[in-house]
Design an enzyme around this catalytic site. Structure first.
Site, PDB file in Angstrom:
ATOM      1  N   GLN A 291       0.830  -1.208   0.000  1.00 20.84           N
ATOM      2  CA  GLN A 291       0.000   0.000   0.000  1.00 20.84           C
ATOM      3  C   GLN A 291       0.864   1.258   0.000  1.00 20.84           C
ATOM      4  OE1 GLN A 291      -2.008  -0.974   3.609  1.00 20.84           O
ATOM      5  NE2 GLN A 291      -0.178  -0.844   4.860  1.00 20.84           N
TER       6      GLN A 291
ATOM      7  N   GLU B 111       1.883  -6.360  12.663  1.00 24.79           N
ATOM      8  CA  GLU B 111       1.553  -5.366  11.632  1.00 24.79           C
ATOM      9  C   GLU B 111       2.212  -5.814  10.326  1.00 24.79           C
ATOM     10  OE1 GLU B 111      -0.118  -2.344  11.005  1.00 24.79           O
ATOM     11  OE2 GLU B 111       0.841  -2.584   9.042  1.00 24.79           O
TER      12      GLU B 111
ATOM     13  N   ASP C 228      -7.114  -4.210  14.518  1.00 27.28           N
ATOM     14  CA  ASP C 228      -7.040  -2.778  14.217  1.00 27.28           C
ATOM     15  C   ASP C 228      -6.545  -2.616  12.784  1.00 27.28           C
ATOM     16  OD1 ASP C 228      -6.819  -0.074  14.217  1.00 27.28           O
ATOM     17  OD2 ASP C 228      -5.108   0.016  15.593  1.00 27.28           O
TER      18      ASP C 228
ATOM     19  N   ASP D   8      -9.311  -0.289   6.032  1.00 25.23           N
ATOM     20  CA  ASP D   8     -10.557  -0.653   5.350  1.00 25.23           C
ATOM     21  C   ASP D   8     -10.344  -1.920   4.507  1.00 25.23           C
ATOM     22  OD1 ASP D   8     -12.186   1.996   5.906  1.00 25.23           O
ATOM     23  OD2 ASP D   8     -10.145   2.536   5.376  1.00 25.23           O
TER      24      ASP D   8
ATOM     25  N   PRO E   5      -4.280  -5.175   1.735  1.00 22.55           N
ATOM     26  CA  PRO E   5      -3.868  -6.211   2.679  1.00 22.55           C
ATOM     27  C   PRO E   5      -4.875  -6.466   3.788  1.00 22.55           C
ATOM     28  CG  PRO E   5      -2.560  -4.222   2.977  1.00 22.55           C
ATOM     29  CD  PRO E   5      -3.366  -4.025   1.737  1.00 22.55           C
TER      30      PRO E   5
HETATM   31  N1  SPD Z   1     -11.437   4.479   7.117  1.00 26.02           N
HETATM   32  C1  SPD Z   1     -10.778   4.364   8.350  1.00 26.02           C
HETATM   33  C2  SPD Z   1     -10.636   3.000   8.869  1.00 26.02           C
HETATM   34  C3  SPD Z   1      -9.775   3.007  10.065  1.00 26.02           C
HETATM   35  C4  SPD Z   1      -9.058   1.808  10.278  1.00 26.02           C
HETATM   36  N2  SPD Z   1      -8.016   1.792  11.251  1.00 26.02           N
HETATM   37  C5  SPD Z   1      -7.380   2.953  11.627  1.00 26.02           C
HETATM   38  C6  SPD Z   1      -6.118   2.663  12.328  1.00 26.02           C
HETATM   39  C7  SPD Z   1      -6.006   3.335  13.622  1.00 26.02           C
HETATM   40  N3  SPD Z   1      -5.118   2.670  14.499  1.00 26.02           N
END
Ligand code: SPD
Length: 309
Positions: free
Chosen positions: A53, A128, A178, A181, A185
């Site tokens: 990304q 991550e 966490d 969208d 990935p």
């Molecule tokens: N469109 C926003 C979606 C948010 C997804 N995660 C945000 C990461 C924050 N730790």
């Protein structure tokens, strides 16, 4: 549920007809019908594209430094606490005895920062997929990434889907997803196979919290994820938490919480939440918010009921 696709169509925009001093730079996070736009200085503090990304950090006027991934807002300095306090504290306080935590995603560090405010937690593993997200936030968002060197944190760069497929059964009290969208990935983080693996890795009384998009922006993803979790964990063991976040499209966002045992996350001692809030000087979450987050508007209830039928 197969994995879900959404098609963001976002772009950086600058008005070339004005002088450089007055030029307007806007970052837009959009689908085909609506958008959230943040005005920024024009300066891009970090910009790298990995095999996964494009990661950028821009300086916005209204919300401070902002992490974006593939043209979507991930977090801003000003309102990231709404997201990170809500993804962590309701589940941890409702469980009451969390010791082992797994975070999948969370490369900015905000989620582990909040988790580590609970001294009873003994170990946090964070996986991550993109080292660039960690690097960008270490360089430019220290208020988020401040806990990366915490002794209880085992920070790994790797594929969360593979990690959870290989995880030992019943090894975590809490799993937090966490992710970004469901494009690129993060797409696999919205699949039934992934959540079945999470359930296997949870201890019998464990809780799972996952980033669940917006009921007003990504209705299909939101509702299908709820139906998927209900099939895996049971219809009466899945809860939706709504919260406000001005810098995500529509301003309203959600987490979904699945309980692998008898814990009902709505039942928490208001005194313990209030004490935690006082000790930690939180920006968003408090005892009233804990209760309010589980209250759903009728249009959301209807959407969820229809997705099950
Ligand atoms: N469109 C926003 C979606 C948010 C997804 N995660 C945000 C990461 C924050 N730790």
């Amino acid at each position: 549920m197969d994995s879900i696709q959404i098609q963001p169509d976002s772009k950086m925009q600058a008005n070339a007809e004005t002088s450089p001093r007055d030029r307007q730079y806007w970052f837009t996070d959009a689908d085909e019908n609506q958008a959230l736009a943040l005005r920024y200085t024009g300066e891009i503090l970090y910009d790298k594209t990995s095999e996964f990304q494009r990661v950028r950090i821009i300086e916005t006027y209204g919300y401070g430094k902002t992490l974006t991934i593939d043209n979507m807002v991930m977090c801003t300095e000003k309102d990231e606490a709404h997201y990170h306090e809500t993804i962590a504290h309701p589940a941890i306080l409702a469980h009451g005895a969390v010791k082992d935590v797994l975070v999948i995603g969370g490369g900015d560090g905000g989620t582990v920062r909040e988790i580590l405010k609970h001294p009873e937690i003994e170990r946090v593993v964070m996986v991550e997929i993109d080292a660039n997200v960690i690097e960008a936030c270490k360089l430019h968002l220290p208020t988020l990434s401040q806990s990366f060197s915490h002794p209880k944190l085992d920070l790994q760069v790797g594929d969360g889907l593979k990690f959870i497929a290989d995880a030992a059964a019943e090894s975590y009290d809490l799993i937090i997803i966490d992710g970004s969208d469901p494009v690129g990935p993060a797409e696999g983080l919205f699949s039934a196979e992934f959540y079945r693996n999470c359930q296997r890795a949870l201890k019998p009384n464990g809780l799972l919290v996952t980033q669940a998009e917006s009921p007003a922006f990504h209705q299909t993803v939101f509702a299908e994820l709820n139906a998927c979790l209900k099939k895996i964990f049971g219809a009466d063991r899945v809860y939706v938490l709504l919260f406000q976040i001005p810098t995500y499209p529509s301003g309203i966002w959600s987490f979904q919480l699945a309980s692998n045992g008898a814990i009902d996350p709505r039942k928490v001692s208001s005194e313990s939440v209030a004490a935690f809030e006082r000790e930690n000087n939180l920006q968003y979450y408090n005892a009233e918010i804990h209760q309010a987050a589980f209250a759903l508007p009728n249009y959301v209830k209807k959407m969820l009921a229809e997705s099950l039928s």
